[in-house]
Structures are given as C-alpha cells and as structure tokens.
Write an enzyme that holds these catalytic residues in place. Structure first.
Site, PDB file in Angstrom:
ATOM      1  N   THR A 285      -4.729 -30.262   4.418  1.00 40.86           N
ATOM      2  CA  THR A 285      -5.753 -30.521   3.414  1.00 40.86           C
ATOM      3  C   THR A 285      -7.108 -30.030   3.905  1.00 40.86           C
ATOM      4  OG1 THR A 285      -6.494 -32.681   4.225  1.00 40.86           O
ATOM      5  CG2 THR A 285      -4.551 -32.642   2.790  1.00 40.86           C
ATOM      6  N   ASP A 286      -8.052 -29.940   2.997  1.00 40.50           N
ATOM      7  CA  ASP A 286      -9.445 -29.782   3.388  1.00 40.50           C
ATOM      8  C   ASP A 286      -9.964 -31.159   3.815  1.00 40.50           C
ATOM      9  OD1 ASP A 286     -11.945 -28.704   3.860  1.00 40.50           O
ATOM     10  OD2 ASP A 286     -11.984 -27.572   1.995  1.00 40.50           O
ATOM     11  N   TYR A 287     -11.191 -31.190   4.277  1.00 39.30           N
ATOM     12  CA  TYR A 287     -11.799 -32.369   4.899  1.00 39.30           C
ATOM     13  C   TYR A 287     -11.788 -33.579   3.957  1.00 39.30           C
ATOM     14  CZ  TYR A 287     -15.095 -34.284   8.394  1.00 39.30           C
ATOM     15  OH  TYR A 287     -15.704 -35.012   9.393  1.00 39.30           O
TER      16      TYR A 287
END
Length: 760
Positions: A285-287
């Site tokens: 995932t992104d942050y």
C-alpha cells in the site's frame, strides 16, 4: 539446410532448453526454501512479514511507528523504508541475528529521480524523449542506492495526468499513455537490470495503482471516477508496461476506483493485475492507505484491513492494520490462513530474488559507498541528461544562445538557491551540493561578469511561502519591500548586456500535497518581470516549475523563455550549457500548457464533440468553446524549439491499404536547415477516422530523437501494425477495426505532415 545452419540451430535450441532447465531448478530451489521457512513460522511471524513500518526518519502521513527494534526481534517487521543509510546494517543485524527465524528485512526508499546524484524531476526527464538516457538515470540511481544499503525503490510513478493543478504531475511522465509506457519500461530496466541478485540492482515498485493522476479538481488524494473503457484506453497502459517489463512490486493508490478505494479493490489488485496481466510480484500500500479507508467510509481498521488482504494486498505500509487485526479476522472467518500465507510467500519470494537470504548485508558495502555515490561520472551523466530535458518555449530575435563575453544581470528568487535545484521527492540528496544557476553562469563568464540581485520573493504571501519551504529547501524570504528589491534589480541591470530572470515555482510548490488552484506565476515575480522589461534590456526568462503553468502574459511579453523544470544536482551547469549554446535545446513538452486554469483539463489526445470548433477558430455560437479564450493551448504536447530549424518533407507510405496481417512503414525526410547542429524529436500520431466508439483526434504511436549536423538530412521510418491501431471496445476486447486512418508526423502534436491509409 546446411550443416553449419543446422549446428547453429541445434546449439540455440540446446541453450534455450538449458536456460529453461536452470530457471526451473532455480524456481524449485526458491519454492523449497520458502516452503521450509514458512513451515517454521508462526501466524504472528507471517503477519510480521506483511508489516512495513516507517523508520521514523521521514514521515509523510498520519501515523508513526515506535519500538521498531523490539518488533524486529519479535519477527513483526518485514521491512523498513526511508531509513538513514548509516543505520541499515545495524538494523539488519537485529533481524538476522536477534530474531527467532533470522529473516532479513527489505529496505526501501523513495528514490524517485536519483539518489545522491539527483537527476531532473520525472516530468522533466520525460521531456528528453530519450529512453536510453532515462534508463541510465535509473541505473545510476540503483547503483548509488544499493551502495548505501537500499534494495527497493518506490518508483517509477507512471500515473497519467492531464491536470496541472495536481502537484504530483511533477513526479510522473505527463499526459500520454504511449510515451508513459516507454518510460515505464526504461525505468524498470534501469533499476532492476537483468539480474536482481546483483548487488547494484534494486527492486522497482510501479505506482500508484491505479488512476491517481485523474483525481477530481487536481486536489491530492481526491476521488477518481471513470468508465472501464477510458481506464484501459487512456490510463492503464503504463502500469501494464511496467508489469510486462518484470517490475517486482506494485503500490496501491489513495483514490477510489469504481467506488472502491484501490487498496480494497479486488477487481483491480487480483482480477486485473494478477489474473489478467500475470503480475507475480507483491503489492504494497501507499502510506497508511489502509487506515485511510475508514475515512472513505468502509469501516474500522479491522474491516478495512480484511478488505485489503482479500483484495490482494500483501504489505501494509505504516498503518499496522495487518499486524494488529488479521489474526482475529482469521479466527472470525473474515480472512483465511491461505490468504495470509500467499501474501507472506510473495514478500519472502522478493527477498529471495534479491539474494537477501544468501547475504543479508550484500547492499552494505563500505568500499562501494566511498566510490560509487555522487562521483564525477554520475554527476557528468546528470549534467548531460538535464541539458536534454530543458524546453525552449520562446526565442524572439534569437536572444539565445548568449555570448560568453556577455555581462549578465542575474535576478529572481531562484537565481541563487542551491537547495531548490533538485525539485520535489529528492529525499536522499545533499541539496547544498547542487549547482545553482548563479554558480553555473559564473563558471562560464566569470564572477565579475555576473551581477546578482534577488528582485522578488517567490510570493508576497508569507504564509504560502512558509508552506513551500519544507524538507530542507528554504526559499530565503527577503523582508524588504517589493519596491526596494525591484529598485536594486533595475540598478544592477543598467550595466548588463542581458538580463537572466530565474523565476517560477520553488521546489515544493509542486509534488505530493502541493496542489494549486492558481497555476500562474506569482504576482510578486510578474511585477519583477514588468520592471525588467522597462529597462529596455533583452530579458531571458529561466522558468523553474514542476508543472505546466498558465503563462499567457509571459508568452506575450517576455522575448525568450527557457523552461528548466528542476534539473537536479547539476542544474546550474546544465542550464548554462544550454543558455550559452554548448548544448542546443531539444526537450519537448510531455504535458500541455494551458492559456489559463479555466481550460484545465487540457490535453492533445482529446475527443471531438458533436459540435466541434473548426480548427484554428475561436468563438462560434453553439459550438464547443469559451466566450473568453480560445480552445488552443498556450504550448501543445510535443512542443519545443531549438536554436536551429528543422524542415519535414512529405510523408511516404509503403501502402495506402493495410491488411490486418501486414505492417505499414511511414517515412519522412527531416533536414537541419539552420545554423547549429541539433537534435529533433520526430513524432508520429494516428487518427482512427470512424470507429464503433468515439476515438481521439490524435494518438501518439511513435517517436524518434535524431541528431542532425547543420545542413544534414535523415530519413526517419516508423512501422505501424494492427496492434498500434487497436483499442478497447465496450466488451473490453482489444482489437483494431477496419476503416480509414490518418497519420501525422511532425515536431509536435499541433503541426506536421499528414497522409491517409486504409486498414482492411
């Protein structure tokens, strides 16, 4: 068949069979190793492999992790990212010497456009249209990052964007899927090379999957909504190109797709990415993207974590939802142990491919750190590439190139600012080592021939300036009055032969969470330009920007404009190379510049309406146009001037009637008719005249950058097949349709030679 040919054929077949056997043996060894390891792992240790906390050195979201060391010892961490290089070996030692199963960590970083040696921002890189140089930039980045302990980069970003209000347009490759796909392939090859077990290659991560560049209103993290046909025909191709190139990992995007946030979208992560495209790496995932789905309205942390795993996500960046909720979700039957095992296996497989099980410290080489980071060879490559990305937008009366005996008045807030040369997302760079424009000019003409005065702040709005003076990139605000600064500049210009005005954006006025509703040059800088014009001296505007800007006034009034983006470590030298003609500018825009923000989104490969405005026209009642501005861009896609001139001959087609099984060759003679040696990006576009669904007015289908000496000519040839003419239909089939086509070849999307052919 001769004996010699037969021998060669048999040898080739034997070699191919040997390679297949070696791969099978390697795959079997990998699978056996991972099977054995996973048989020893507890559920908690498997979940630990899915956990990617931040090191705490750089925080860009809403969550932070603590007690990293204890979690590593407990087997609750799969990797870390953006960690200070000096800590990597010590942290890896904790993982492989103090944890129960001694599983090494994977170390990632946002190596976006270089590591210590910084190249131009990605949007700038794309304007070189030079795939070899772009691949070399990624290769240099991989060599440097891997020498400092990094084995995984969150790049390339391949999001197609047609809205310059979005700050992250600076981090991508512009508006075109064909060019974006070529760059995606080049970047993956540059990072990963041919063998990920080598200690100077790193695993790439294509992002942001998917459609992030199409967010509404250009406002970061916002909603995306579009049809499947538009996704496939206009936005998805660069991601697929990266997958086809063997990218090792994929990062989810923040936006929703079909009403479901990407990190919970099973159609996107499993049906499309894995089942249809055959991706066999891992998805991260992104942050805090999983946690943020609660704000989208999908449920609490346990709910959204379960949705993400079920969708096909393997690694949770920072949020720790997988680590803290999936065990109970498994017990409750929301997720299965098989899904957890599959995600864990993909992470372990990546580490195996990187050779980390064989040597966890393979990327921690002190000798390489001393010799392979920010060395003279890499800086020379950065300077060479940066010069190829600059785009000459206007050159009235041939003010450029400058004479080396000129006395120069250098003015503007970007004229003497090392820290802002790198642009956004340059997390590992030492900005004080960058070459400022002032240093670059002085190296050519001498300090005594450059008179510097600031002249203006980035903006008169001190609060706005504070918001864009982050990440170690100060704008050095001058607290004098605007009139006092301008008076100083006018005085400095009196004895000069030419004025060079370094204006535009600062580095962090574009990038993540840097969307702008007003994409004009700030008023404080425009007032400076107006004062400079009143001196009567020739004015060269050196434009620093991370996005297309609306510059109608500047285009109408400033005689010479050179767009330099943010050119990296060697910015000042590369810009000077072009200003003085040591390098003839050859960059071409990969994103359309609008006349004003009201035209946005504006892009070349648009579709016609049922009431199109006649080409070259402005206002007609009951046609698709504006009352107050024409439909035309300020600078079109593919546009860029040179110090020389190029002439295109008529197109030559191998046939005007192409069958589905044949290929069409399109040839054109290009001549350098000016007074300088130069390079030209020859661009080929097609139009499908009649289709079962509406088709764009033009689509890029080929390009070649050629170098021509003064007076030299070259014939450039392109090949088109049915695959180049195919598109996705309503039933999502991908095929070409028989019928009439137009082909255009020229220096930009807005001009060129034209011919017709028929596909039957």
């Amino acid at each position: 068949m001769t004996k010699r040919i037969l021998l060669v054929l048999l040898t080739s077949l034997a070699f191919a069979a040997c390679e297949v056997k070696k791969k099978e043996t390697s795959d079997n060894g990998q699978n056996s190793f991972i099977d054995s390891l996973m048989n020893e792992m507890t559920l908690e240790e498997k979940l630990g492999q899915l956990n990617l906390p931040s090191s705490g050195d750089i925080v860009t979201g809403t969550a932070a992790s603590s007690d990293i060391g204890e979690k590593i010892r407990a087997g609750k961490v799969g990797g870390l990212f953006n960690i200070n290089a000096s800590k990597i070996k010590a942290v890896q030692k904790v993982a492989v010497e103090e944890s129960r199963l001694k599983i090494p960590l994977i170390f990632g970083m946002d190596v976006i456009h270089g590591y210590k040696t910084l190249f131009p921002i990605p949007l700038g890189l794309s304007c070189s249209w030079d795939m070899d140089l772009i691949e070399q930039s990624a290769r240099v980045a991989a060599v440097e990052a891997s020498a400092d302990g990094i084995c995984w980069t969150f790049s390339p970003m391949v999001d197609i964007s047609r809205d310059p209000r979005w700050g992250r347009v600076s981090e991508g490759n512009g508006e075109d899927p064909f060019l974006g796909s070529a760059i995606a392939r080049a970047m993956v090859k540059g990072y990963q090379g041919d063998d990920l077990t080598q200690n100077n290659t790193i695993m790439a991560c294509v992002k942001h999957f998917a459609l992030y560049g199409a967010i509404e209103a250009g406002r970061d993290y916002n909603t995306v909504d579009m049809s499947r046909m538009r996704m496939f025909n206009e936005y998805l191709a660069p991601y697929q190109a990266a997958v086809d190139a063997g990218v090792g990992s994929v990062m989810t995007s923040f936006n929703e797709v079909d009403g479901v946030p990407a990190s919970a979208n099973k159609w996107l992560m499993t049906d499309l990415l894995r089942d249809q495209w055959g991706f066999n790496g891992f998805v991260v995932t992104d942050y805090t993207a999983i946690n943020e789905m609660s704000a989208h309205g999908l449920g609490d942390l346990a709910t959204v974590s379960g949705l993400s795993l079920n969708a096909g996500v393997d690694m949770d960046m920072v949020g720790e939802g997988f680590l803290t909720t999936l065990k109970k979700s498994m017990e409750d039957g929301i997720v299965s142990e098989a899904q957890i095992n599959a995600a864990c296996r993909r992470i372990l497989k990546a580490k195996y491919k990187l050779g980390l099980f064989e040597d966890p410290y393979k990327y921690c080489d002190e000798q390489r750190q001393k010799t392979e980071i920010f060395n003279d060879e890499h800086r020379a490559k950065a300077r060479e590439l940066a010069a190829q990305t600059l785009v000459l937008l206007k050159n009235q009366d041939q003010i450029l190139p400058l004479k080396k005996e000129s006395k120069i008045a250098l003015v503007g807030p970007m004229a003497d600012n090392k820290e802002n040369m790198a642009g956004t997302w340059s997390v590992a760079g030492d900005f004080k080592k960058s070459i400022s424009l002032r240093e670059g000019l002085e190296a050519v003409v001498g300090q005594g021939n450059v008179v510097y005065a600031r002249g203006a702040n980035i903006t008169s709005d001190s609060l706005l300036e504070k918001r864009v003076s982050i990440f170690g990139k100060p704008t050095y605000r001058d607290n004098r009055s605007e009139s006092a600064m301008i008076s100083e500049v006018v005085k400095a210009a009196q004895g000069a032969d030419v004025i060079v005005a370094a204006v535009g954006e600062s580095a962090e006025m574009s990038g993540e969470s840097a969307s702008r509703s007003d994409i004009e040059i700030p008023e404080s800088q425009r007032n400076l330009l107006k004062a400079l014009l009143k001196t009567g001296k020739p004015v060269v505007m050196v434009l620093f920007t991370g996005r297309p800007l609306a510059m109608t006034w500047e285009n109408e009034n400033i005689p010479s404009i050179l767009n330099v983006w943010f050119a990296g470590s060697e910015a000042g030298n590369a810009i000077s190379d072009v200003l003085f003609g040591d390098v003839n500018p050859s960059g071409k825009l990969t994103a359309t510049f609008p006349q004003n923000v009201g035209q946005v989104p504006l892009y070349y490969n648009h579709k016609n309406t049922g009431r199109p405005l006649p080409e070259g026209g402005w206002f007609q009642k009951f046609r698709s146009n504006y009352l107050d501005v024409s439909n035309a861009p300020l600078y079109p896609f593919g546009y860029g001037l040179s110090y020389t001139t190029f002439e295109y001959g008529d197109l030559s087609l191998s046939t005007d009637s192409l069958t589905m099984d044949d290929e069409l060759t399109v040839s054109v003679k290009v001549s350098n008719t000016g007074d300088y040696d130069g390079a030209e990006v020859v661009q080929l576009y097609v139009r499908d005249v009649v289709g079962t669904i509406t088709r764009p007015v033009k689509e890029l289908k080929g390009f070649e950058k050629i170098k021509l000496a003064k007076g030299e000519s070259k014939t450039v040839t392109f090949t088109l097949s049915k695959e180049d003419l195919a598109f996705y239909h309503q039933d999502m089939s991908f095929e070409a349709e028989p019928g009439a086509f137009k082909v255009f070849v020229g220096p930009s999307s807005a001009e060129g030679k034209e011919a017709d052919f028929y596909l039957k």
